[in-house]
Scaffold this active site. Structure first.
Site, short mmCIF file in Angstrom:
data_model
loop_
_atom_site.label_atom_id
_atom_site.label_comp_id
_atom_site.label_asym_id
_atom_site.label_seq_id
_atom_site.Cartn_x
_atom_site.Cartn_y
_atom_site.Cartn_z
N ASP A 107 4.73 -3.73 5.35
CA ASP A 107 5.61 -4.76 4.79
C ASP A 107 5.39 -5.04 3.30
OD1 ASP A 107 3.25 -6.33 4.66
OD2 ASP A 107 3.61 -7.14 6.65
N ARG A 130 7.11 -7.88 -1.31
CA ARG A 130 6.81 -8.28 0.06
C ARG A 130 8.13 -8.41 0.80
NH1 ARG A 130 6.05 -9.31 4.60
NH2 ARG A 130 4.28 -10.34 5.59
N ARG A 180 4.19 -11.78 -5.69
CA ARG A 180 4.92 -10.64 -5.13
C ARG A 180 6.40 -11.00 -5.04
NH1 ARG A 180 1.47 -9.83 0.34
NH2 ARG A 180 2.21 -11.98 0.52
N ASP A 191 6.58 -9.18 9.45
CA ASP A 191 5.14 -9.01 9.34
C ASP A 191 4.73 -7.77 10.14
OD1 ASP A 191 2.50 -9.56 8.67
OD2 ASP A 191 2.19 -10.91 10.38
N THR A 192 3.98 -6.89 9.50
CA THR A 192 3.44 -5.73 10.20
C THR A 192 1.93 -5.90 10.31
OG1 THR A 192 3.13 -4.44 8.15
CG2 THR A 192 5.25 -4.23 9.29
N GLU A 195 -2.04 -5.57 9.81
CA GLU A 195 -2.75 -5.41 8.55
C GLU A 195 -3.64 -4.17 8.54
OE1 GLU A 195 -2.26 -7.38 5.96
OE2 GLU A 195 -0.86 -8.64 7.08
#
Length: 205
Positions: A69, A83, A135, A88-89, A91
């Site tokens: 992401d 971003r 970001r 959300d992927t 980590e």
């Protein structure tokens, strides 16, 4: 036949035609579904994002991906981190231990799409254009296909970090995620791996 009678016949014919169309198709011509919001595959189109947000697309020159992401790119000659909005992927956890399950899958999937792209573009939502880490927050399109949507469809991302008003396509994202959940794709193949506060690798052990 008088002109008034002709006008009456035309009006009556129009009404009858409209009623017939409604009976046959369940909608009047004015109620026909707007297909400009999606492309021929039913995906969210970049034109629709521009229309809904009031923002124009901008070119992105891909450099690298940190996670599924988050990427680094050159925009107007300046290196920036982007971003992906509202997804959300897992980590990668660089220098902090092992990568979370499916983190490498998500990152590699993003890299593959970006490295083979003919064009990469992005569009901001209606809210802040950056987060607390400086970001850029954007919808990223790879050859006219939204990266967020692709990750959600593959079950490699979850809808998260919803901050109004940067949530124009929240409902669409949740619908896409629901389909991936039903099919138990990747992150959804393990019950409770993704929860409201993020990913929980401990449930896979």
């Amino acid at each position: 036949m008088k002109m008034q009678d002709i006008k009456t016949l035309i009006t009556s014919g129009t009404i009858i035609l409209a009623v017939a169309l409604y009976i046959i198709f369940g909608r009047s011509p004015a109620q026909e579904k707007d297909t400009t919001s999606t492309d021929q595959n039913g995906a969210i189109s970049i034109e629709h994002v521009e229309e809904k947000t009031g923002n124009q697309r901008f070119d992105v020159d891909y450099i690298k991906a940190y996670d599924g992401d988050t990427i680094q790119a050159t925009i107007n000659g300046k290196k920036q981190k982007i971003r992906l909005l509202m997804v959300d992927t897992p980590e990668m956890n660089y220098n902090k231990g092992e990568a979370q399950p499916y983190a490498k899958d998500a990152r590699d999937y993003t890299i593959k799409l970006l490295e083979h792209a003919k064009k990469i573009e992005a569009v901001y939502d209606v809210g802040p254009e950056t987060d607390n880490y400086d970001r850029l927050l954007a919808y990223v399109f790879i050859d006219d296909v939204m990266l967020q949507e692709s990750l959600l469809k593959e079950g490699l991302a979850a809808v998260r970090f919803i901050h109004k008003p940067n949530n124009t396509f929240e409902d669409e994202f949740r619908d896409i995620q629901q389909d991936a959940e039903k099919e138990k794709l990747n992150i959804w193949s393990h019950q409770n791996y993704f929860q409201k506060d993020g990913f929980h690798p401990e449930v896979l052990k």
